[in-house]
Design a protein around this motif. Structure first.
Motif, PDB file in Angstrom:
ATOM      1  N   VAL A 145       6.681   1.157 -24.457  1.00 44.08           N
ATOM      2  CA  VAL A 145       5.990   2.577 -24.170  1.00 44.08           C
ATOM      3  C   VAL A 145       7.362   3.406 -24.903  1.00 44.08           C
ATOM      4  CG1 VAL A 145       6.187   3.884 -22.127  1.00 44.08           C
ATOM      5  CG2 VAL A 145       4.879   1.775 -22.434  1.00 44.08           C
ATOM      6  N   GLU A 146       6.884   4.414 -25.241  1.00 39.83           N
ATOM      7  CA  GLU A 146       7.891   5.594 -25.844  1.00 39.83           C
ATOM      8  C   GLU A 146       7.764   6.702 -24.732  1.00 39.83           C
ATOM      9  OE1 GLU A 146       7.202   6.649 -29.594  1.00 39.83           O
ATOM     10  OE2 GLU A 146       7.543   4.912 -30.417  1.00 39.83           O
ATOM     11  N   LEU A 147       8.955   7.099 -24.306  1.00 40.43           N
ATOM     12  CA  LEU A 147       9.091   8.158 -23.305  1.00 40.43           C
ATOM     13  C   LEU A 147       9.797   9.227 -24.075  1.00 40.43           C
ATOM     14  CD1 LEU A 147      10.544   6.464 -20.216  1.00 40.43           C
ATOM     15  CD2 LEU A 147       7.978   6.638 -20.890  1.00 40.43           C
ATOM     16  N   GLN A 148       9.110  10.547 -24.033  1.00 42.09           N
ATOM     17  CA  GLN A 148       9.748  11.552 -24.542  1.00 42.09           C
ATOM     18  C   GLN A 148      10.463  12.445 -23.748  1.00 42.09           C
ATOM     19  OE1 GLN A 148       8.679  12.244 -27.982  1.00 42.09           O
ATOM     20  NE2 GLN A 148      10.222  13.896 -28.132  1.00 42.09           N
ATOM     21  N   ASP A 149      11.467  13.061 -24.139  1.00 38.08           N
ATOM     22  CA  ASP A 149      12.366  13.972 -23.338  1.00 38.08           C
ATOM     23  C   ASP A 149      11.984  15.483 -23.827  1.00 38.08           C
ATOM     24  OD1 ASP A 149      14.071  15.372 -21.745  1.00 38.08           O
ATOM     25  OD2 ASP A 149      15.808  15.150 -23.133  1.00 38.08           O
ATOM     26  N   ARG A 187      10.750   6.683 -16.141  1.00 39.62           N
ATOM     27  CA  ARG A 187      11.362   5.487 -16.166  1.00 39.62           C
ATOM     28  C   ARG A 187      11.703   5.065 -14.756  1.00 39.62           C
ATOM     29  NH1 ARG A 187      17.697   6.516 -18.415  1.00 39.62           N
ATOM     30  NH2 ARG A 187      17.846   8.517 -17.385  1.00 39.62           N
ATOM     31  N   LEU A 188      11.597   5.770 -13.772  1.00 40.12           N
ATOM     32  CA  LEU A 188      11.728   5.691 -12.513  1.00 40.12           C
ATOM     33  C   LEU A 188      10.562   4.973 -11.678  1.00 40.12           C
ATOM     34  CD1 LEU A 188      13.806   8.597 -11.003  1.00 40.12           C
ATOM     35  CD2 LEU A 188      14.558   6.397 -11.913  1.00 40.12           C
ATOM     36  N   SER A 189       9.442   5.179 -12.507  1.00 42.00           N
ATOM     37  CA  SER A 189       7.967   4.854 -11.826  1.00 42.00           C
ATOM     38  C   SER A 189       7.732   3.235 -12.508  1.00 42.00           C
ATOM     39  CB  SER A 189       7.062   5.531 -12.400  1.00 42.00           C
ATOM     40  OG  SER A 189       5.680   4.891 -11.901  1.00 42.00           O
ATOM     41  N   LEU A 190       7.415   2.276 -11.594  1.00 39.09           N
ATOM     42  CA  LEU A 190       7.013   1.084 -12.081  1.00 39.09           C
ATOM     43  C   LEU A 190       6.219   0.779 -12.747  1.00 39.09           C
ATOM     44  CD1 LEU A 190       7.631  -1.435  -8.904  1.00 39.09           C
ATOM     45  CD2 LEU A 190       8.967  -1.321 -10.846  1.00 39.09           C
ATOM     46  N   TYR A 191       4.955   2.035 -12.611  1.00 37.55           N
ATOM     47  CA  TYR A 191       3.745   1.947 -13.528  1.00 37.55           C
ATOM     48  C   TYR A 191       4.126   2.076 -15.083  1.00 37.55           C
ATOM     49  CZ  TYR A 191       1.111   2.739  -9.140  1.00 37.55           C
ATOM     50  OH  TYR A 191       0.662   2.807  -8.204  1.00 37.55           O
ATOM     51  N   THR A 192       5.324   2.659 -15.437  1.00 39.10           N
ATOM     52  CA  THR A 192       5.813   2.660 -16.806  1.00 39.10           C
ATOM     53  C   THR A 192       6.183   1.524 -17.245  1.00 39.10           C
ATOM     54  OG1 THR A 192       6.398   5.092 -16.467  1.00 39.10           O
ATOM     55  CG2 THR A 192       7.495   3.846 -18.180  1.00 39.10           C
ATOM     56  N   TRP A 193       6.914   0.672 -16.294  1.00 37.68           N
ATOM     57  CA  TRP A 193       7.367  -0.600 -16.916  1.00 37.68           C
ATOM     58  C   TRP A 193       6.343  -1.605 -16.733  1.00 37.68           C
ATOM     59  CZ3 TRP A 193      12.658  -1.225 -18.086  1.00 37.68           C
ATOM     60  CH2 TRP A 193      13.341  -0.079 -17.898  1.00 37.68           C
ATOM     61  N   VAL A 194       5.208  -1.490 -16.114  1.00 35.01           N
ATOM     62  CA  VAL A 194       4.327  -2.350 -16.074  1.00 35.01           C
ATOM     63  C   VAL A 194       3.283  -2.181 -17.318  1.00 35.01           C
ATOM     64  CG1 VAL A 194       2.027  -2.853 -14.744  1.00 35.01           C
ATOM     65  CG2 VAL A 194       4.067  -2.770 -13.691  1.00 35.01           C
ATOM     66  N   GLY A 195       3.238  -0.823 -17.692  1.00 29.07           N
ATOM     67  CA  GLY A 195       2.650  -0.558 -18.912  1.00 29.07           C
ATOM     68  C   GLY A 195       3.249  -1.111 -20.090  1.00 29.07           C
ATOM     69  N   ALA A 249       0.957  -1.154   0.050  1.00 28.88           N
ATOM     70  CA  ALA A 249       0.144   0.057  -0.102  1.00 28.88           C
ATOM     71  C   ALA A 249       0.876   1.197   0.022  1.00 28.88           C
ATOM     72  CB  ALA A 249      -1.071   0.094   1.241  1.00 28.88           C
ATOM     73  N   GLY A 250       2.007   1.179   0.642  1.00 26.89           N
ATOM     74  CA  GLY A 250       2.837   2.424   0.752  1.00 26.89           C
ATOM     75  C   GLY A 250       3.468   2.655  -0.585  1.00 26.89           C
ATOM     76  N   TYR A 251       3.883   1.845  -1.276  1.00 32.58           N
ATOM     77  CA  TYR A 251       4.249   2.166  -2.690  1.00 32.58           C
ATOM     78  C   TYR A 251       2.950   2.709  -3.741  1.00 32.58           C
ATOM     79  CZ  TYR A 251       6.403   2.222  -6.906  1.00 32.58           C
ATOM     80  OH  TYR A 251       7.113   2.457  -8.468  1.00 32.58           O
ATOM     81  N   LEU A 252       1.964   1.696  -3.693  1.00 32.53           N
ATOM     82  CA  LEU A 252       1.004   2.108  -4.425  1.00 32.53           C
ATOM     83  C   LEU A 252       0.493   3.523  -4.195  1.00 32.53           C
ATOM     84  CD1 LEU A 252      -0.797  -1.409  -4.614  1.00 32.53           C
ATOM     85  CD2 LEU A 252       0.285  -0.246  -6.306  1.00 32.53           C
ATOM     86  N   ILE A 253       0.344   4.062  -2.784  1.00 31.80           N
ATOM     87  CA  ILE A 253      -0.404   5.186  -2.563  1.00 31.80           C
ATOM     88  C   ILE A 253       0.765   6.511  -2.590  1.00 31.80           C
ATOM     89  CG2 ILE A 253      -1.568   6.567  -0.838  1.00 31.80           C
ATOM     90  CD1 ILE A 253      -2.873   3.800   0.142  1.00 31.80           C
ATOM     91  N   ILE A 254       1.961   6.037  -1.892  1.00 27.44           N
ATOM     92  CA  ILE A 254       2.871   7.199  -1.720  1.00 27.44           C
ATOM     93  C   ILE A 254       4.025   7.051  -2.559  1.00 27.44           C
ATOM     94  CG2 ILE A 254       4.293   8.268   0.354  1.00 27.44           C
ATOM     95  CD1 ILE A 254       2.075   7.207   2.267  1.00 27.44           C
ATOM     96  N   GLY A 255       4.569   5.883  -2.335  1.00 28.79           N
ATOM     97  CA  GLY A 255       5.704   5.635  -3.165  1.00 28.79           C
ATOM     98  C   GLY A 255       6.095   6.165  -4.671  1.00 28.79           C
ATOM     99  N   ASP A 256       5.204   5.916  -5.466  1.00 26.93           N
ATOM    100  CA  ASP A 256       5.251   6.262  -6.906  1.00 26.93           C
ATOM    101  C   ASP A 256       5.133   7.798  -7.018  1.00 26.93           C
ATOM    102  OD1 ASP A 256       5.318   5.115  -9.583  1.00 26.93           O
ATOM    103  OD2 ASP A 256       3.703   6.647  -9.668  1.00 26.93           O
ATOM    104  N   LEU A 257       4.372   8.459  -5.892  1.00 32.98           N
ATOM    105  CA  LEU A 257       4.314   9.788  -5.883  1.00 32.98           C
ATOM    106  C   LEU A 257       5.424  10.532  -5.406  1.00 32.98           C
ATOM    107  CD1 LEU A 257       2.679  12.385  -6.237  1.00 32.98           C
ATOM    108  CD2 LEU A 257       2.009  12.066  -3.597  1.00 32.98           C
ATOM    109  N   ILE A 258       6.303  10.065  -4.476  1.00 31.25           N
ATOM    110  CA  ILE A 258       7.515  10.287  -4.071  1.00 31.25           C
ATOM    111  C   ILE A 258       8.563  10.528  -5.274  1.00 31.25           C
ATOM    112  CG2 ILE A 258       9.509  10.192  -2.617  1.00 31.25           C
ATOM    113  CD1 ILE A 258       7.442   9.222  -0.484  1.00 31.25           C
ATOM    114  N   VAL A 259       8.360   9.169  -6.038  1.00 37.74           N
ATOM    115  CA  VAL A 259       9.362   9.028  -7.139  1.00 37.74           C
ATOM    116  C   VAL A 259       9.221   9.960  -8.142  1.00 37.74           C
ATOM    117  CG1 VAL A 259      10.089   7.526  -9.170  1.00 37.74           C
ATOM    118  CG2 VAL A 259       9.749   6.607  -6.771  1.00 37.74           C
ATOM    119  N   GLN A 260       8.114  10.368  -8.417  1.00 36.52           N
ATOM    120  CA  GLN A 260       7.732  11.377  -9.479  1.00 36.52           C
ATOM    121  C   GLN A 260       8.255  12.725  -8.899  1.00 36.52           C
ATOM    122  OE1 GLN A 260       3.779  11.275 -10.827  1.00 36.52           O
ATOM    123  NE2 GLN A 260       3.467   9.192 -11.055  1.00 36.52           N
ATOM    124  N   MET A 261       8.012  13.012  -7.828  1.00 35.33           N
ATOM    125  CA  MET A 261       8.680  14.186  -7.174  1.00 35.33           C
ATOM    126  C   MET A 261       9.974  14.528  -7.051  1.00 35.33           C
ATOM    127  SD  MET A 261       5.741  14.822  -3.912  1.00 35.33           S
ATOM    128  CE  MET A 261       6.927  16.355  -3.455  1.00 35.33           C
TER     129      MET A 261
END
Length: 340
Positions: free
Chosen positions: A291-295, A276-284, A252-264
């Motif tokens: 998945v294509e990421l744009q700089d 690319r630091l978010s697990l959601y990107t890799w899951v997608g 729950a900590g990662y799903l609710i807070i962890g990914d938000l901290i990673v993004q910040m």
């Protein structure tokens, strides 16, 4: 006594399994009912006629559109629209349709707000979402099953009758994976059938040809593997912490807070491709194939910027490595630590 059958029976008879099972079945049925209730087969003839009248009235007030319709060579002679004939969308269009598309003419569908559920286009994503939710539920159930045995002392008693810890741990993992696979298959098949019925009654089924089946099955199978990995991860966390709350807190900590901290943090670092630091990107990337990421920081008038492509193979290696790491740590902990 067959340990594997006993584990399966214990998982199936737990009150939490019954509650989550009812919620999942009700959720799939309710979602199908909602899709059927909000979908329509399309607007009536009267609605189409009224919408077309509105579109014609608006087009009469648009001088550019009138000029385009009346002049077959409008796109050739008008320098503002000289690019239209080189646009791939223009090929095969009738002149009036091209005027509506490029000059800004109104069409009847612009004044009709209806929703038609398309099984071909939407059902795969709904089924994938259901399988992901099933994986999350099985992650919680597997961690709860392991944690409850440690908390109640059942694990210590079980090791008296089955002193081979690796066989015991492997059997528990196997039973949890079997339960997860069964839940995924049942819910995916149920969702497919109910959504197909909803599309047949109130929407449109579409063309379910060979490529559609191949793509859909690929997505669903990869999502099913993800659900199995989530089940192993939940059980491993509970085995490491020897308590359900610890495993649940990490998840729950990662799903609710962890990914938000990673993004910040990634935003403050001003790094390339922070997603690319978010697990959601890799899951997608694992589910969809890439998945294509744009700089955006490197974007200029002459260049669209750098692009990073994450394929399902790369995502599988990372996600599989995470599951394997926690599985190995849980195995080592169970083998080395005291039962108390």
């Amino acid at each position: 006594m067959n340990l594997f059958k006993a584990e399966l029976r214990r998982i199936a008879r737990r009150r939490l399994t019954l509650v989550f099972g009812i919620l999942l079945l009700a959720g799939v049925a309710g979602l199908s009912i909602i899709m059927a209730s909000i979908s329509t087969k399309g607007p009536s003839e009267a609605d189409l006629a009224a919408a077309q009248a509105q579109a014609d009235e608006w087009n009469e007030q648009n001088p550019d559109f009138r000029d385009c319709v009346e002049d077959e060579s409008y796109f050739e002679q008008n320098p503002n629209y000289s690019w239209v004939e080189t646009d791939p969308e223009y090929e095969g269009m009738e002149h009036r349709e091209a005027c509506e598309y490029f000059v800004g003419g109104s069409r009847a569908q612009d004044y009709i707000w209806t929703y038609t559920f398309s099984f071909e286009d939407e059902a795969p994503f709904v089924i994938i979402g259901i399988v992901v939710v099933t994986g999350l539920v099985m992650m919680m159930l597997s961690s709860s099953a392991i944690g409850a045995e440690w908390s109640s002392g059942g694990m210590s008693n079980l090791m008296v009758w089955h002193p081979n810890r690796m066989r015991l741990w492997g059997t528990k993992l196997g039973a949890a994976l079997t339960a997860c696979a069964a839940a995924v298959v049942v819910l995916a098949v149920l969702a497919f059938g109910l959504l197909l019925a909803a599309a047949a009654l109130r929407g449109e089924i579409g063309d379910l040809d060979g490529p559609w089946w191949e793509e859909t099955l690929t997505y669903v199978l990869r999502t099913g593997v993800l659900a199995l990995g989530m089940t192993v991860l939940g059980a491993s966390l509970a085995m490491l912490g020897r308590h359900t709350a610890i495993a649940g807190g990490v998840i729950a900590g990662y799903l609710i807070i962890g990914d938000l901290i990673v993004q910040m943090v990634s935003m403050n670092l001003s790094m390339k491709f922070p997603e690319r630091l978010s697990l959601y990107t890799w899951v997608g990337a694992w589910i969809t194939g890439r998945v294509e990421l744009q700089d955006w920081s490197s974007m200029t008038l002459e260049s669209a910027g750098d692009v990073m492509v994450i394929t399902w193979g790369e995502a599988g290696l990372l996600l599989g490595g995470i599951v394997l790491l926690f599985g190995v740590l849980a195995t080592w902990s169970f083998q080395r630590r005291d039962a108390a």
